[in-house]
Every structure is written in structure tokens, then in C-alpha cells.
Design a protein around this motif. Structure first.
Motif, mmCIF file in Angstrom:
data_model
loop_
_atom_site.group_PDB
_atom_site.id
_atom_site.type_symbol
_atom_site.label_atom_id
_atom_site.label_comp_id
_atom_site.label_asym_id
_atom_site.label_seq_id
_atom_site.Cartn_x
_atom_site.Cartn_y
_atom_site.Cartn_z
ATOM 1 N N PHE A 192 -5.436 2.451 8.974
ATOM 2 C CA PHE A 192 -6.083 1.256 8.418
ATOM 3 C C PHE A 192 -5.070 0.232 7.908
ATOM 4 O O PHE A 192 -5.156 -0.257 6.783
ATOM 5 C CB PHE A 192 -7.137 1.696 7.389
ATOM 6 C CG PHE A 192 -8.188 2.524 8.079
ATOM 7 C CD1 PHE A 192 -9.199 1.915 8.787
ATOM 8 C CD2 PHE A 192 -8.085 3.904 8.109
ATOM 9 C CE1 PHE A 192 -10.136 2.664 9.501
ATOM 10 C CE2 PHE A 192 -9.012 4.666 8.817
ATOM 11 C CZ PHE A 192 -10.032 4.048 9.514
ATOM 12 N N HIS A 193 -4.110 -0.030 8.765
ATOM 13 C CA HIS A 193 -3.184 -1.165 8.655
ATOM 14 C C HIS A 193 -3.322 -1.847 10.012
ATOM 15 O O HIS A 193 -2.966 -1.250 11.045
ATOM 16 C CB HIS A 193 -1.754 -0.666 8.397
ATOM 17 C CG HIS A 193 -0.720 -1.742 8.257
ATOM 18 N ND1 HIS A 193 0.198 -1.783 7.202
ATOM 19 C CD2 HIS A 193 -0.430 -2.810 9.037
ATOM 20 C CE1 HIS A 193 0.993 -2.834 7.353
ATOM 21 N NE2 HIS A 193 0.627 -3.475 8.467
ATOM 22 N N ALA A 194 -3.862 -3.059 10.006
ATOM 23 C CA ALA A 194 -4.210 -3.742 11.262
ATOM 24 C C ALA A 194 -3.059 -3.672 12.264
ATOM 25 O O ALA A 194 -1.905 -3.913 11.900
ATOM 26 C CB ALA A 194 -4.552 -5.196 10.968
ATOM 27 N N HIS B 99 2.634 -7.731 6.182
ATOM 28 C CA HIS B 99 1.640 -7.732 5.102
ATOM 29 C C HIS B 99 0.582 -6.681 5.418
ATOM 30 O O HIS B 99 0.078 -6.632 6.550
ATOM 31 C CB HIS B 99 0.940 -9.094 4.986
ATOM 32 C CG HIS B 99 1.850 -10.203 4.564
ATOM 33 N ND1 HIS B 99 1.586 -11.532 4.810
ATOM 34 C CD2 HIS B 99 3.037 -10.167 3.904
ATOM 35 C CE1 HIS B 99 2.560 -12.279 4.320
ATOM 36 N NE2 HIS B 99 3.454 -11.479 3.767
ATOM 37 N N HIS B 100 0.240 -5.875 4.440
ATOM 38 C CA HIS B 100 -0.799 -4.870 4.679
ATOM 39 C C HIS B 100 -2.180 -5.517 4.652
ATOM 40 O O HIS B 100 -2.600 -6.054 3.633
ATOM 41 C CB HIS B 100 -0.740 -3.758 3.619
ATOM 42 C CG HIS B 100 -1.834 -2.749 3.808
ATOM 43 N ND1 HIS B 100 -1.658 -1.578 4.516
ATOM 44 C CD2 HIS B 100 -3.130 -2.757 3.436
ATOM 45 C CE1 HIS B 100 -2.792 -0.920 4.560
ATOM 46 N NE2 HIS B 100 -3.705 -1.606 3.908
ATOM 47 N N HIS B 101 -2.865 -5.452 5.788
ATOM 48 C CA HIS B 101 -4.290 -5.811 5.873
ATOM 49 C C HIS B 101 -4.943 -4.681 6.652
ATOM 50 O O HIS B 101 -4.362 -4.169 7.621
ATOM 51 C CB HIS B 101 -4.497 -7.116 6.639
ATOM 52 C CG HIS B 101 -3.717 -8.274 6.106
ATOM 53 N ND1 HIS B 101 -3.934 -8.819 4.860
ATOM 54 C CD2 HIS B 101 -2.711 -9.004 6.661
ATOM 55 C CE1 HIS B 101 -3.103 -9.835 4.673
ATOM 56 N NE2 HIS B 101 -2.345 -9.960 5.740
ATOM 57 N N MET C 68 0.853 -1.203 0.000
ATOM 58 C CA MET C 68 0.000 0.000 0.000
ATOM 59 C C MET C 68 0.885 1.247 0.000
ATOM 60 O O MET C 68 1.569 1.522 0.976
ATOM 61 C CB MET C 68 -0.900 0.002 1.232
ATOM 62 C CG MET C 68 -2.050 -0.972 1.150
ATOM 63 S SD MET C 68 -3.345 -0.438 0.016
ATOM 64 C CE MET C 68 -4.118 0.878 0.959
ATOM 65 N N ASN C 69 0.836 2.031 -1.068
ATOM 66 C CA ASN C 69 1.755 3.161 -1.224
ATOM 67 C C ASN C 69 1.541 4.268 -0.205
ATOM 68 O O ASN C 69 2.489 4.916 0.219
ATOM 69 C CB ASN C 69 1.602 3.765 -2.631
ATOM 70 C CG ASN C 69 2.128 2.810 -3.682
ATOM 71 O OD1 ASN C 69 2.949 1.952 -3.356
ATOM 72 N ND2 ASN C 69 1.660 2.942 -4.906
ATOM 73 N N ASP C 70 0.278 4.493 0.170
ATOM 74 C CA ASP C 70 0.005 5.649 1.027
ATOM 75 C C ASP C 70 -0.271 5.264 2.479
ATOM 76 O O ASP C 70 -0.790 6.065 3.238
ATOM 77 C CB ASP C 70 -1.158 6.466 0.457
ATOM 78 C CG ASP C 70 -2.416 5.622 0.303
ATOM 79 O OD1 ASP C 70 -2.330 4.382 0.495
ATOM 80 O OD2 ASP C 70 -3.472 6.202 0.005
ATOM 81 N N CYS C 71 0.087 4.043 2.847
ATOM 82 C CA CYS C 71 -0.175 3.597 4.225
ATOM 83 C C CYS C 71 1.008 3.989 5.120
ATOM 84 O O CYS C 71 2.148 3.591 4.860
ATOM 85 C CB CYS C 71 -0.387 2.085 4.248
ATOM 86 S SG CYS C 71 -0.408 1.403 5.916
ATOM 87 N N ILE C 72 0.730 4.739 6.194
ATOM 88 C CA ILE C 72 1.849 5.218 7.025
ATOM 89 C C ILE C 72 2.564 4.070 7.728
ATOM 90 O O ILE C 72 3.777 4.131 7.923
ATOM 91 C CB ILE C 72 1.425 6.306 8.058
ATOM 92 C CG1 ILE C 72 0.343 5.833 8.988
ATOM 93 C CG2 ILE C 72 1.038 7.589 7.367
ATOM 94 C CD1 ILE C 72 0.120 6.793 10.149
ATOM 95 N N PHE C 73 1.849 3.015 8.077
ATOM 96 C CA PHE C 73 2.522 1.907 8.761
ATOM 97 C C PHE C 73 3.369 1.099 7.776
ATOM 98 O O PHE C 73 4.452 0.613 8.140
ATOM 99 C CB PHE C 73 1.527 1.026 9.516
ATOM 100 C CG PHE C 73 0.990 1.656 10.791
ATOM 101 C CD1 PHE C 73 1.412 2.909 11.213
ATOM 102 C CD2 PHE C 73 0.068 0.971 11.576
ATOM 103 C CE1 PHE C 73 0.921 3.494 12.388
ATOM 104 C CE2 PHE C 73 -0.426 1.536 12.756
ATOM 105 C CZ PHE C 73 0.003 2.798 13.155
ATOM 106 N N CYS C 74 2.929 0.953 6.529
ATOM 107 C CA CYS C 74 3.795 0.320 5.516
ATOM 108 C C CYS C 74 5.057 1.167 5.319
ATOM 109 O O CYS C 74 6.161 0.620 5.169
ATOM 110 C CB CYS C 74 3.045 0.153 4.191
ATOM 111 S SG CYS C 74 1.857 -1.220 4.188
ATOM 112 N N LYS C 75 4.895 2.489 5.345
ATOM 113 C CA LYS C 75 6.068 3.375 5.192
ATOM 114 C C LYS C 75 7.010 3.232 6.389
ATOM 115 O O LYS C 75 8.233 3.292 6.234
ATOM 116 C CB LYS C 75 5.618 4.831 5.038
ATOM 117 C CG LYS C 75 5.015 5.105 3.662
ATOM 118 C CD LYS C 75 4.633 6.561 3.505
ATOM 119 C CE LYS C 75 4.081 6.789 2.099
ATOM 120 N NZ LYS C 75 3.463 8.088 1.941
HETATM 121 ZN ZN ZN Z 1 0.023 -0.773 5.433
#
Ligand code: ZN
Ligand code: AMP
Length: 134
Positions: free
Chosen positions: A96-98, A45-47, A1-8
Motif C-alpha cells: 500500500f505504497h502506490a 512520497h508515501h501515498h 511511513m515506518n512500516d511500509c516496505i517500499f519506504c524502507k
Molecule cells: Zn511507503
């Protein structure tokens, strides 16, 4: 997910205070802690939330949440730990990243989590029957 802060955060594109990482999970300090040591545990993993997360990823997530509970308990010398997971905006979810909140509690810190209602046996029987259908 490009715009997910937790993925970043996982990718190191946003700074954080990382406290743990393994092959599948990542844990870091919440920037607005309930008490100092409040830690967020996420899967790599993004969920979006618990509903979207496969059981094997939930197992990874909660395995790390247990590990972090013990670590936070020892490191902060707190008296207890609350585990929390907000799912959907109505439940207070804002990212919205679990994620699982590991929240250190100090005896007498005065936080009361939930106001509770009275319920009748009739209400509980009806609600239990509805839940059991699924
Ligand atoms: Zn994420
Ligand atoms: P929730 O309300 O369950 O979605 O929780 C999201 C949590 O993420 C909140 O407690 C925020 O303080 C925390 N948070 C949001 N952005 C960051 C960030 N960049 N670094 C650390 N914690 C964050």
C-alpha cells in the motif's frame, strides 16, 4: 511511513535491485517478475494508492514509468510493455505504497490479462451516465 516496505526500500533499509532514482521517484526490480525486467516505479512520497496521490506526484510517477518503459524495452529486448497499477485489495494491491508496474512482454509469452464481458448499449449508456456524474 515506518512500516511500509517500499519506504524502507527507498531508505536502503531493505535491499533491492535499483534501476533508477531521481529527486522524486525510485525504480527497482520486482522480486517476483511476470517476465525478467519487471520494474516497479514509486514516488518518494508515501501515498497508499492512486486516490491518495496528488496529481503532481502522479505526473512524476508516470514520467518515470515512461522513462523506465523505454529502458526496459531496450535492456530486455522485449516486444512490448504493459503498464499496470493495482489500487485497493479488490484490484490485487498487496503493497500500500502506490506503484506502477512496468512489465516487459515477449511475443507469444501467452499471458492474457483480462477476461472480457459482453455488454449491451443499454448497459453502457447507464454506466456512462453514472460515471459522468462525478
Ligand atoms: Zn511507503
Ligand atoms: P501489487 O500486488 O500491485 O501491490 O504489487 C506489489 C509487488 O511488489 C508484487 O509484484 C511483489 O512481487 C513486489 N514486491 C513486494 N515486496 C518486494 C520487495 N521487497 N522487493 C521487490 N519487489 C517486491
Amino acid at each position: 511511513m515506518n512500516d511500509c516496505i517500499f519506504c524502507k526500500i527507498i531508505k536502503g533499509e531493505i535491499p533491492c535491485e535499483k534501476v533508477f532514482e531521481d529527486d522524486t521517484t525510485f525504480a527497482f526490480l520486482d522480486r517476483s517478475p511476470v517476465n525478467h525486467g519487471h520494474t516497479l516505479v514509486i514516488h518518494k512520497h508515501h501515498h497508499a494508492d492512486i486516490f491518495d496521490t496528488p496529481e503532481h506526484d502522479l505526473a512524476d510517477l508516470f514520467r518515470t514509468a515512461k522513462k523506465m518503459s523505454a529502458a526496459v524495452m531496450k535492456a530486455t529486448k522485449c516486444d512490448g510493455i504493459n503498464i499496470g497499477m493495482n489500487n485497493k485489495p479488490a484490484a490485487g494491491q498487496t503493497v500500500f505504497h502506490a506503484h506502477v508496474h512496468v512489465i516487459p512482454r515477449i511475443a507469444g509469452d501467452g499471458f492474457k490479462l483480462w477476461p472480457q464481458k459482453e455488454s449491451t448499449t443499454e448497459q453502457r449508456v447507464k454506466t456512462a451516465a453514472a460515471i459522468k456524474q462525478f
